[in-house]
Design a protein around this motif. Structure first.
Motif, PDB file in Angstrom:
ATOM      1  N   ASP A 107      15.169  10.011   0.988  1.00 29.69           N
ATOM      2  CA  ASP A 107      14.026  10.589   0.615  1.00 29.69           C
ATOM      3  C   ASP A 107      12.653   9.954   0.228  1.00 29.69           C
ATOM      4  N   ASP A 109      11.917   8.373  -2.052  1.00 31.64           N
ATOM      5  CA  ASP A 109      11.647   7.166  -3.243  1.00 31.64           C
ATOM      6  C   ASP A 109      12.284   6.128  -2.668  1.00 31.64           C
ATOM      7  N   GLN A 111      15.458   4.641  -2.414  1.00 34.85           N
ATOM      8  CA  GLN A 111      16.209   4.672  -3.077  1.00 34.85           C
ATOM      9  C   GLN A 111      17.545   4.131  -1.623  1.00 34.85           C
ATOM     10  N   ARG A 210      21.922   1.071  -1.985  1.00 34.50           N
ATOM     11  CA  ARG A 210      20.827   1.937  -2.894  1.00 34.50           C
ATOM     12  C   ARG A 210      20.362   1.690  -3.699  1.00 34.50           C
ATOM     13  N   ARG A 213      14.866   3.375  -7.557  1.00 34.59           N
ATOM     14  CA  ARG A 213      13.686   4.406  -7.971  1.00 34.59           C
ATOM     15  C   ARG A 213      12.957   3.265  -7.896  1.00 34.59           C
TER      16      ARG A 213
HETATM   17 MG    MG Z   1      16.412   9.723  -5.271  1.00 33.23          MG
END
Ligand code: MG
Ligand code: UDP
Length: 321
Positions: A107, A109, A111, A210, A213
């Motif tokens: 992704d 962002d 994360q 994880r 953001r």
């Molecule tokens: Mg995300």
């Protein structure tokens, strides 16, 4: 010319779906390119490796930013879809449009921990693994609501007989042949987490934490999340249809018994004004029938969409032809 090591190193393509990601794009691009740079200098991946940013029809300056990144960094490329097609289709488009020996989807962002990409690539090279799933070691960065719903969802999927990797989202490595295999699935309702395990080949998992953001907000509102969750069940399992059948069968059986009881009661003269019980039965059966018809309708709706065999995306522009 090449050292033997470099000669064997696979070309890596990192696919990054981006939808309205102007807040994170520059930073993510910088972090990803430097991560890729160190993989190249370690001779783990080939010098032709690159990052492919897929603009999923963003409404903000995301595409302009991607073009900028692509002109500044040699190992960054961009692909703009003709309109917003959703996260799953954006990842799919990136995988289909790029050519490489090995692909990692992540992704925008960030994360997901990008240092894990190296572990994934090593699994692929050292152990000849075709698919490496990034699996979240813990969900402490999530809200309690997200954690609870996610876990309940995995449980429901497994009851429905859908095979997914627990706590794995779409952060994964796939070899070229598994990407080719993925491309041969014709369905329009994409749920990659359910499709990829169907492919087979040698798989492995790597764990990571994880984070949250670092900028911007989630592009996955509850509505999109619920719709993806629903795809996961109805695109992969016909078990809800069987459950209707079983519910119908048990209700019919109970009604049969109730009828016999009623007949005996009437013969022995112990009848009462049964208005309430009749109303309850009618309402109950009406409810079950509507629910069942609705569920069957869901599947028929799917057949209707799938039978059209519509293209899943169109490419609008590329930073490099
Ligand atoms: Mg995300
Ligand atoms: N995304 C996309 N198309 C969409 C929605 C999201 O390509 O229609 C991308 C988004 O840019 C991000 C990834 O999918 O790279 C995951 O989205 P997000 O981080 O907002 O989801 P969350 O992590 O909150 O579940």
């Amino acid at each position: 010319m090449n050292t033997p090591n470099e000669f064997l190193a696979p070309t890596l393509c990192v696919v990054v779906p981006c939808y309205n990601e102007k807040e994170v794009l520059a930073e993510s691009a910088a972090r990803l390119t430097s991560a890729l740079e160190s993989l190249v200098s370690a001779n783990l991946v080939h010098a032709n490796s690159f990052i492919l940013f897929v603009d999923d029809g963003s409404k903000d300056e995301t595409w302009a930013l991607i073009e900028g990144v692509a002109s500044r960094f040699e190992r960054a490329e961009g692909l703009k879809l003709s309109r917003n097609r959703g996260h799953q289709n954006a990842v799919f488009a990136g995988l289909m449009e790029a050519s490489a020996d090995v692909f990692v989807s992540i992704d925008a962002d960030l994360q997901d921990d990008i240092s894990v990409i190296e572990k994934m690539v090593r699994e692929h090279i050292d152990n000849k693994v075709d698919i490496v799933y990034g699996v979240r070691a813990d969900r402490s960065s999530d809200t309690r609501f997200k954690r609870f719903t996610a876990e309940a969802y995995y449980r429901i999927l497994s009851v429905m007989g859908v095979e997914v990797v627990f706590n794995h989202a779409d952060f994964r490595l796939m070899s070229a042949r598994t990407v080719r295999a993925l491309g041969s699935y014709r369905e329009v309702h994409l749920f990659l987490r359910g499709l990829v395990p169907l492919i087979g080949f040698k798989t492995a998992t790597v764990e990571y934490d994880r984070s949250e953001r670092f900028a911007g907000e989630s592009k996955y509102p509850l509505r999109k999340m619920l719709s993806l969750a629903w795809e996961g069940i109805t695109s992969f399992s016909a078990r809800p249809l069987r459950m209707i059948f079983l519910a119908g069968a048990s209700v019919s059986f109970l009604s049969f018994i109730a009828a016999i009881v009623a007949i005996f009661a009437s013969i022995s003269g112990a009848t009462i004004a049964g208005w309430t019980s009749i109303m309850v039965m009618v309402a109950f059966l009406g409810g079950i029938q509507l629910l069942s018809i609705g569920l069957i309708g869901e599947y028929i709706g799917k057949i209707y969409i799938e039978i059209k065999d519509r293209p899943r995306y169109f490419v609008d522009v590329r930073t490099r032809p």
